[in-house]
Design a protein around this motif. Structure first.
Motif, short mmCIF file in Angstrom:
data_model
loop_
_atom_site.label_atom_id
_atom_site.label_comp_id
_atom_site.label_asym_id
_atom_site.label_seq_id
_atom_site.Cartn_x
_atom_site.Cartn_y
_atom_site.Cartn_z
N LYS A 55 -26.34 -5.16 85.00
CA LYS A 55 -27.36 -4.15 85.30
C LYS A 55 -26.75 -2.92 85.96
CE LYS A 55 -31.28 -7.33 85.83
NZ LYS A 55 -32.26 -7.92 86.78
N ARG A 56 -25.80 -3.15 86.88
CA ARG A 56 -25.16 -2.01 87.54
C ARG A 56 -24.35 -1.19 86.53
NH1 ARG A 56 -24.75 -5.56 92.25
NH2 ARG A 56 -22.87 -6.51 91.38
N THR A 59 -26.66 0.92 84.45
CA THR A 59 -27.12 2.08 85.22
C THR A 59 -26.05 3.16 85.29
OG1 THR A 59 -28.57 0.67 86.56
CG2 THR A 59 -28.00 2.83 87.46
N LYS A 62 -25.70 4.90 81.94
CA LYS A 62 -26.84 5.79 81.70
C LYS A 62 -26.67 7.10 82.46
CE LYS A 62 -31.89 5.97 81.84
NZ LYS A 62 -33.14 5.23 82.18
#
Length: 254
Positions: A55-56, A59, A62
């Motif tokens: 998830k990190r 992020t 992105k």
């Protein structure tokens, strides 16, 4: 064991990775029966850690908004472009980013400057660093608009906090007065605090003229060039080479 209440409690705590791993252990049945409590708990914790790492990374990628989906593992070192394997291994290692050094990638169009910059940016994201990609002409346009609507200082602060800033397509035209000031401000804020990759068709020795003002050019290049690694590319355009090697479509008319 009260599986469903436990899963609900884990979800409420934000431990979705552990929930997935717990469900997998349930469905596997006897496969995990031979493992002790600490081993099974360790598998749950490992899964949670892996989920959070993913998830990190998502992020960071992105936020980086890299122009190309490039990875250093896919770098073509066979095509002659003047890329030294030892130098590239050093750049991929990323120690230069942790030391707040810069990288200047130069060469004519089609040699993969942007691709290499994005690949190194992707690797930095995987290493847990904050990366931002900008094409220089569009960055200056965005800063000009931000100056008019009050976001200018906030944009400069975001650039300052970025651990690796990629400035692509530098030197396509001589900078205006406001662009020179913005560039100096960006490099001054980042000097000794972050690393910058610059890609350009212009050789470094011509950057002084591309900046325009001799005094500001000295100040800008002093902050950018003196602690920079250089990767000058040479050879035939990769795009031209790919088009030449591409097999002809038998349905295509001559």
């Amino acid at each position: 064991m009260l599986i469903h209440p436990t899963s609900e409690r884990l979800i409420a705590l934000g431990l979705t990775g552990m929930v997935k791993a717990l469900d997998e252990q349930r469905q596997a049945g006897a496969t995990f029966d031979s493992l002790g409590f600490e081993d099974r708990l360790g598998l749950l914790v490992d899964r949670e850690a892996a989920e959070r790492d993913t998830k990190r990374l998502t992020t960071r990628l992105k936020f980086a908004a890299l122009r190309q989906a490039a990875c250093v593992e896919d770098l073509d070192l066979r095509t002659p472009r003047g890329i030294d394997r030892a130098v590239m291994a050093h750049l991929v290692d990323g120690g230069w980013i942790r030391r707040h050094e810069n990288l200047l990638i130069t060469g004519k169009t089609g040699l993969g400057k942007s691709w290499i910059a994005c690949a190194l940016g992707h690797k930095a994201c995987r290493d847990g660093q904050r990366v931002a990609y900008h094409r220089v002409p569009k960055l200056f346009e965005a800063l000009a608009i931000a100056r008019g609507d009050g976001r200018h200082a906030r944009m400069l602060k975001a650039l300052e906090r970025t651990e690796l800033l990629i400035l692509d397509d530098w030197g396509l035209s001589v900078l205006t007065s406001s662009e020179r000031r913005d560039l100096l401000e960006i490099l001054e804020d980042r000097h000794g605090r972050g690393s910058t990759i610059v890609t350009s068709q212009l050789p470094v020795e011509h950057w002084h003229e591309a900046i325009g003002d001799p005094t500001l050019a000295d100040a800008i290049l002093d902050r950018l060039v003196h602690n920079a690694h250089r990767l000058p590319l040479a050879g035939e355009s990769m795009r031209k080479r790919a088009a030449t090697l591409k097999p002809l479509d038998p349905k295509r008319r001559a």
